[in-house]
Design a protein around this motif. Structure first.
Motif, PDB file in Angstrom:
ATOM      1  N   SER A   1       0.995  -1.263  -0.011  1.00  0.00           N
ATOM      2  CA  SER A   1      -0.068  -0.071   0.059  1.00  0.00           C
ATOM      3  C   SER A   1       0.821   1.200   0.000  1.00  0.00           C
ATOM      4  N   ARG A   2       0.300   2.358  -0.757  1.00  0.00           N
ATOM      5  CA  ARG A   2       1.291   3.285  -0.609  1.00  0.00           C
ATOM      6  C   ARG A   2       1.328   4.321   0.565  1.00  0.00           C
ATOM      7  N   ASP A   3       0.155   4.021   1.349  1.00  0.00           N
ATOM      8  CA  ASP A   3       0.052   4.447   2.713  1.00  0.00           C
ATOM      9  C   ASP A   3       0.792   3.712   3.869  1.00  0.00           C
ATOM     10  N   GLU A   4       1.438   2.561   3.323  1.00  0.00           N
ATOM     11  CA  GLU A   4       2.273   1.690   4.572  1.00  0.00           C
ATOM     12  C   GLU A   4       3.400   2.890   4.871  1.00  0.00           C
ATOM     13  N   PRO A   5       3.692   2.647   6.132  1.00  0.00           N
ATOM     14  CA  PRO A   5       4.613   3.802   6.871  1.00  0.00           C
ATOM     15  C   PRO A   5       6.067   3.552   6.162  1.00  0.00           C
ATOM     16  N   LEU A   6       6.475   2.390   5.905  1.00  0.00           N
ATOM     17  CA  LEU A   6       7.845   1.967   5.221  1.00  0.00           C
ATOM     18  C   LEU A   6       7.980   2.577   3.808  1.00  0.00           C
ATOM     19  N   VAL A   7       6.862   2.389   2.879  1.00  0.00           N
ATOM     20  CA  VAL A   7       6.663   2.768   1.522  1.00  0.00           C
ATOM     21  C   VAL A   7       6.930   4.408   1.597  1.00  0.00           C
ATOM     22  N   LEU A   8       5.980   4.834   2.238  1.00  0.00           N
ATOM     23  CA  LEU A   8       5.588   6.478   2.419  1.00  0.00           C
ATOM     24  C   LEU A   8       6.908   6.948   3.011  1.00  0.00           C
ATOM     25  N   GLY A   9       7.448   6.403   3.782  1.00  0.00           N
ATOM     26  CA  GLY A   9       8.882   7.148   4.457  1.00  0.00           C
ATOM     27  C   GLY A   9       9.906   7.080   3.396  1.00  0.00           C
ATOM     28  N   LEU A  10       9.851   5.996   2.789  1.00  0.00           N
ATOM     29  CA  LEU A  10      11.213   5.870   1.685  1.00  0.00           C
ATOM     30  C   LEU A  10      10.786   6.811   0.610  1.00  0.00           C
ATOM     31  N   ILE A  11       9.425   6.980   0.114  1.00  0.00           N
ATOM     32  CA  ILE A  11       9.122   8.011  -0.904  1.00  0.00           C
ATOM     33  C   ILE A  11       9.337   9.430  -0.381  1.00  0.00           C
ATOM     34  N   GLY A  12       9.083   9.582   0.489  1.00  0.00           N
ATOM     35  CA  GLY A  12       9.208  11.107   1.404  1.00  0.00           C
ATOM     36  C   GLY A  12      10.536  11.384   1.508  1.00  0.00           C
ATOM     37  N   ILE A  13      11.756  10.313   1.974  1.00  0.00           N
ATOM     38  CA  ILE A  13      12.893  10.558   2.217  1.00  0.00           C
ATOM     39  C   ILE A  13      13.779  10.883   0.734  1.00  0.00           C
ATOM     40  N   SER A  14      13.342  10.210  -0.249  1.00  0.00           N
ATOM     41  CA  SER A  14      13.660  10.305  -1.550  1.00  0.00           C
ATOM     42  C   SER A  14      13.332  11.792  -2.323  1.00  0.00           C
ATOM     43  N   VAL A  15      12.268  12.125  -2.038  1.00  0.00           N
ATOM     44  CA  VAL A  15      11.783  13.656  -2.446  1.00  0.00           C
ATOM     45  C   VAL A  15      12.421  14.554  -1.868  1.00  0.00           C
ATOM     46  N   LEU A  16      12.445  14.332  -0.264  1.00  0.00           N
ATOM     47  CA  LEU A  16      13.103  15.579   0.387  1.00  0.00           C
ATOM     48  C   LEU A  16      14.649  15.633   0.177  1.00  0.00           C
ATOM     49  N   LEU A  17      15.244  14.465   0.142  1.00  0.00           N
ATOM     50  CA  LEU A  17      16.867  14.651  -0.224  1.00  0.00           C
ATOM     51  C   LEU A  17      17.025  15.137  -1.743  1.00  0.00           C
ATOM     52  N   THR A  18      16.278  15.026  -2.358  1.00  0.00           N
ATOM     53  CA  THR A  18      16.311  15.629  -3.761  1.00  0.00           C
ATOM     54  C   THR A  18      16.193  16.889  -3.932  1.00  0.00           C
ATOM     55  N   VAL A  19      15.038  17.628  -3.186  1.00  0.00           N
ATOM     56  CA  VAL A  19      14.692  18.842  -2.989  1.00  0.00           C
ATOM     57  C   VAL A  19      15.818  19.701  -2.364  1.00  0.00           C
ATOM     58  N   ILE A  20      16.511  19.111  -1.315  1.00  0.00           N
ATOM     59  CA  ILE A  20      17.383  19.623  -0.509  1.00  0.00           C
ATOM     60  C   ILE A  20      18.655  19.695  -1.605  1.00  0.00           C
TER      61      ILE A  20
ATOM     62  N   GLY B   1      13.738  -2.556  -3.473  1.00  0.00           N
ATOM     63  CA  GLY B   1      14.114  -3.879  -2.740  1.00  0.00           C
ATOM     64  C   GLY B   1      12.695  -4.384  -2.323  1.00  0.00           C
ATOM     65  N   VAL B   2      12.047  -3.286  -1.442  1.00  0.00           N
ATOM     66  CA  VAL B   2      10.771  -3.474  -0.904  1.00  0.00           C
ATOM     67  C   VAL B   2       9.557  -3.997  -1.842  1.00  0.00           C
ATOM     68  N   PHE B   3       9.513  -3.157  -2.845  1.00  0.00           N
ATOM     69  CA  PHE B   3       8.481  -3.348  -4.050  1.00  0.00           C
ATOM     70  C   PHE B   3       9.045  -4.758  -4.518  1.00  0.00           C
ATOM     71  N   VAL B   4      10.092  -5.218  -4.687  1.00  0.00           N
ATOM     72  CA  VAL B   4      10.337  -6.354  -5.414  1.00  0.00           C
ATOM     73  C   VAL B   4       9.993  -7.536  -4.359  1.00  0.00           C
ATOM     74  N   TYR B   5      10.440  -7.413  -3.307  1.00  0.00           N
ATOM     75  CA  TYR B   5      10.198  -8.252  -2.228  1.00  0.00           C
ATOM     76  C   TYR B   5       8.787  -8.688  -2.047  1.00  0.00           C
ATOM     77  N   ARG B   6       7.912  -7.508  -2.002  1.00  0.00           N
ATOM     78  CA  ARG B   6       6.594  -7.648  -1.773  1.00  0.00           C
ATOM     79  C   ARG B   6       5.850  -8.414  -2.978  1.00  0.00           C
ATOM     80  N   SER B   7       6.289  -7.809  -4.378  1.00  0.00           N
ATOM     81  CA  SER B   7       5.735  -8.597  -5.516  1.00  0.00           C
ATOM     82  C   SER B   7       6.023  -9.879  -5.602  1.00  0.00           C
ATOM     83  N   LEU B   8       7.198 -10.374  -5.021  1.00  0.00           N
ATOM     84  CA  LEU B   8       7.251 -11.875  -5.093  1.00  0.00           C
ATOM     85  C   LEU B   8       6.708 -12.721  -4.063  1.00  0.00           C
ATOM     86  N   THR B   9       6.286 -12.134  -3.056  1.00  0.00           N
ATOM     87  CA  THR B   9       5.391 -13.031  -2.076  1.00  0.00           C
ATOM     88  C   THR B   9       4.015 -12.778  -2.809  1.00  0.00           C
TER      89      THR B   9
END
Length: 136
Positions: free
Chosen positions: A37-56, A83-91
């Motif tokens: 889910s896109r609202d999962e804390p791990l996925v949401l956190g990694l997307i947020g970190i990626s966008v934040l670091l890029t903007v910085i 890696g999270v996406f691949v692991y979850r999609s393989l399960t």
């Protein structure tokens, strides 16, 4: 500085990762339980970190070495997200008729490509500044 090509690459990378949040589907199994889910804390956190670091990194244009390091950290966070996406999609079980995993899994790869291009442009700028300093 928008006239530098690495800034354009970084803006594209931030837009791709921002679009990932809106376009990434919630993958669920037959019972309706959300697997990814896109609202999962791990996925949401990694997307947020990626966008934040890029903007910085975009606003850190005067310090090229710091910008280079921030881009590398963003690449690492995108690899973890991938890696999270691949692991979850393989399960996921089944997948014989129609795949519903979505194209959102490819967005971190697109972002990584643009971050690598930005790092190459930053390295080129750094080499140019060093060569000019040598001539003085």
């Amino acid at each position: 500085m928008l006239q530098r090509i690495q800034t354009v690459y970084l803006i594209i990378s931030a837009l791709v990762m921002g679009a990932l949040y809106y376009w990434f589907p919630t993958v669920s199994d037959e019972a309706g339980n959300a697997i990814i889910s896109r609202d999962e804390p791990l996925v949401l956190g990694l997307i947020g970190i990626s966008v934040l670091l890029t903007v910085i990194s975009i606003f850190n244009f005067k310090r090229r070495k710091g910008q280079f390091v921030l881009n590398r950290l963003t690449i690492i966070s995108n690899f973890v997200l991938l890696g999270v996406f691949v692991y979850r999609s393989l399960t996921l079980s089944g997948e014989t008729l129609v795949s519903e995993k979505g194209i959102g899994v490819l967005f971190p790869i697109i972002s990584i490509v643009f971050l690598v291009l930005a790092n190459k442009a930053i390295k080129r700028d750094e080499d140019l500044v060093k060569s000019v300093d040598r001539l003085r």
